[in-house]
Design an enzyme around this catalytic site. Sequence first.
Site, PDB file in Angstrom:
ATOM      1  N   TYR A  53       0.832  -1.239   0.084  1.00 47.60           N
ATOM      2  CA  TYR A  53      -0.030   0.016   0.231  1.00 47.60           C
ATOM      3  C   TYR A  53       0.878   1.336  -0.124  1.00 47.60           C
ATOM      4  CZ  TYR A  53      -3.850   2.810   1.066  1.00 47.60           C
ATOM      5  OH  TYR A  53      -5.156   3.794   1.244  1.00 47.60           O
ATOM      6  N   ASN A 125     -15.008   4.044  -0.990  1.00 44.88           N
ATOM      7  CA  ASN A 125     -15.270   4.109  -2.260  1.00 44.88           C
ATOM      8  C   ASN A 125     -16.396   5.238  -2.659  1.00 44.88           C
ATOM      9  OD1 ASN A 125     -13.862   1.967  -2.782  1.00 44.88           O
ATOM     10  ND2 ASN A 125     -15.363   0.456  -2.549  1.00 44.88           N
ATOM     11  N   MET A 242      -4.872  -1.002 -10.594  1.00 43.30           N
ATOM     12  CA  MET A 242      -5.330  -2.509 -10.506  1.00 43.30           C
ATOM     13  C   MET A 242      -4.363  -3.673 -11.315  1.00 43.30           C
ATOM     14  SD  MET A 242      -9.380  -2.187 -10.295  1.00 43.30           S
ATOM     15  CE  MET A 242     -10.200  -1.455  -9.101  1.00 43.30           C
TER      16      MET A 242
END
Length: 328
Positions: A53, A125, A242
């Site tokens: 991350y 989100n 991604m």
Amino acid sequence: MSQFLQFDRTGNPAEVLQLQERELTPPEGHEVRVRMRYAPVNPADLNFIEGTYGRPAHPPCIPGHEGCGEVEAVGEKVTSLEKGDVVISLLGTGCWTQHLTAAEHHFAKIPPQIDPVQACMMRVNPVTAWALLKHYQTDLPKGAWVAQNAANSGVGRAFIQLAKHFGFRTLNFVRRAELFDELKTLGADAVFLDTDEGVTEAKKLVGDEPVMLATNAVGGDSAIHLMDLLSPEGMLVTYGAMSRRSLKVPNKFLIFKNLQLRGLWITKWFEKASTAELYEVLDPLTSLIQSGELVTAIDEIVPLAEFNRAIKRAQEGSRGGKVILDLA
């Protein structure tokens, strides 16, 4: 006593996570203790545990970027919250626990009647999708086209619903044709395969109308597709990777289109935002969740004791929505 998930070293979440127990202590000063109820398993959570991350982990750590719960106890100096208040965590970590103690400003109060499962997924989100639509190309007119890849992701689905609420039309790119009808039912105006042919179809649909905003969560060739679709002076906002492939920008898009390239890491936005700025986003999102205009799909709700099953399911690519940890 209270249970929580912790990792002592970074690695595969299914291998390094452990369920542990600790004794609770009373909150002091400005501290608030929240009885956490639900928390989603996000890709960012898995990346944090893996050590990939944007913010490094310093084990031992309790993961979990977001969650919802009820205030159970408050310190003697707390003024903004009281026992029984329903809150979401703004900490950005530590939510995979039955009890979370932190300073009162690390929690946001939300209406008690809100669906707690939907509320537990509000911080990441939906806020990301809101920022993508409202904080970059701020002068988009009603009816404007906006484009995105990874349209079936959590952010992508929120983007579709919020764009519809704001009056924008969405061009959505995905990898599987079987997602088309589902996303159109959600409110997508057009859905295409994330291929050169898909871009050609999108260009044909928009004709001479401008596309000034595109959001990228994939990178690699997928980002190039969006840059190809954007109009001159348009903006590409990257908030994810991604594909784990670098963002490569063909010279022609900078020279002949003068495209603007920006980035968004919602964690940094939360760190810098004032209380007023936070509630300017959280209040309308809360209302949209309560009215049913903003719904996050749920794949499965899994008890905390079965966390390994939840992690493995979250790592699969064919889910129907978010995996939720039931922390009760």
